[in-house]
Design a protein around this motif. Sequence first.
Motif, PDB file in Angstrom:
ATOM      1  N   ARG A 129       0.859  -1.181   0.000  1.00  0.00           N
ATOM      2  CA  ARG A 129       0.000   0.000   0.000  1.00  0.00           C
ATOM      3  C   ARG A 129       0.889   1.222   0.000  1.00  0.00           C
ATOM      4  O   ARG A 129       1.882   1.286   0.708  1.00  0.00           O
ATOM      5  N   PHE A 130       0.512   2.200  -0.778  1.00  0.00           N
ATOM      6  CA  PHE A 130       1.302   3.404  -0.931  1.00  0.00           C
ATOM      7  C   PHE A 130       0.434   4.616  -0.631  1.00  0.00           C
ATOM      8  O   PHE A 130      -0.748   4.632  -0.955  1.00  0.00           O
ATOM      9  N   LYS A 131       1.045   5.647  -0.019  1.00  0.00           N
ATOM     10  CA  LYS A 131       0.326   6.902   0.188  1.00  0.00           C
ATOM     11  C   LYS A 131       0.076   7.584  -1.146  1.00  0.00           C
ATOM     12  O   LYS A 131      -1.022   8.029  -1.436  1.00  0.00           O
ATOM     13  N   THR A 132       1.118   7.695  -1.947  1.00  0.00           N
ATOM     14  CA  THR A 132       1.001   8.323  -3.258  1.00  0.00           C
ATOM     15  C   THR A 132       1.854   7.578  -4.262  1.00  0.00           C
ATOM     16  O   THR A 132       2.845   6.946  -3.902  1.00  0.00           O
ATOM     17  N   VAL A 133       1.463   7.674  -5.503  1.00  0.00           N
ATOM     18  CA  VAL A 133       2.253   7.151  -6.610  1.00  0.00           C
ATOM     19  C   VAL A 133       2.256   8.235  -7.677  1.00  0.00           C
ATOM     20  O   VAL A 133       1.220   8.802  -8.004  1.00  0.00           O
ATOM     21  N   GLU A 134       3.434   8.549  -8.189  1.00  0.00           N
ATOM     22  CA  GLU A 134       3.543   9.584  -9.213  1.00  0.00           C
ATOM     23  C   GLU A 134       4.179   8.984 -10.446  1.00  0.00           C
ATOM     24  O   GLU A 134       5.207   8.330 -10.361  1.00  0.00           O
TER      25      GLU A 134
ATOM     26  N   GLN B   4       5.456   9.917 -14.406  1.00  0.00           N
ATOM     27  CA  GLN B   4       5.764  11.006 -15.316  1.00  0.00           C
ATOM     28  C   GLN B   4       6.119  10.401 -16.661  1.00  0.00           C
ATOM     29  O   GLN B   4       6.770   9.358 -16.731  1.00  0.00           O
TER      30      GLN B   4
ATOM     31  N   GLU C 109      13.613  11.038  -4.585  1.00  0.00           N
ATOM     32  CA  GLU C 109      12.663  10.734  -3.506  1.00  0.00           C
ATOM     33  C   GLU C 109      12.591   9.247  -3.294  1.00  0.00           C
ATOM     34  O   GLU C 109      12.607   8.495  -4.203  1.00  0.00           O
TER      35      GLU C 109
END
Length: 68
Positions: A8-13, A15, A68
């Motif tokens: 589980r991830f808080k955010t995924v970005e 690009q 990051e």
Amino acid sequence: LELNAGARFKTVEMQFLQVGHAHAELDQLFAGVAAQISHAPRLEGIQEVADFIKSIVVPQRGRKLHVE
């Protein structure tokens, strides 16, 4: 890094680079980083990977490195 279905991830970005544009310089940079990582001592956790990348990549032409 591998993502699996149980994580589980808080955010995924994500690009994306411009379609149809040559990215030879960028590909060359990541090939070098990947080669260094493959020969690195055991890296446990994303922070160790980020710290390792910061230790081997030297920004050029006044650019800043963001990991990051």
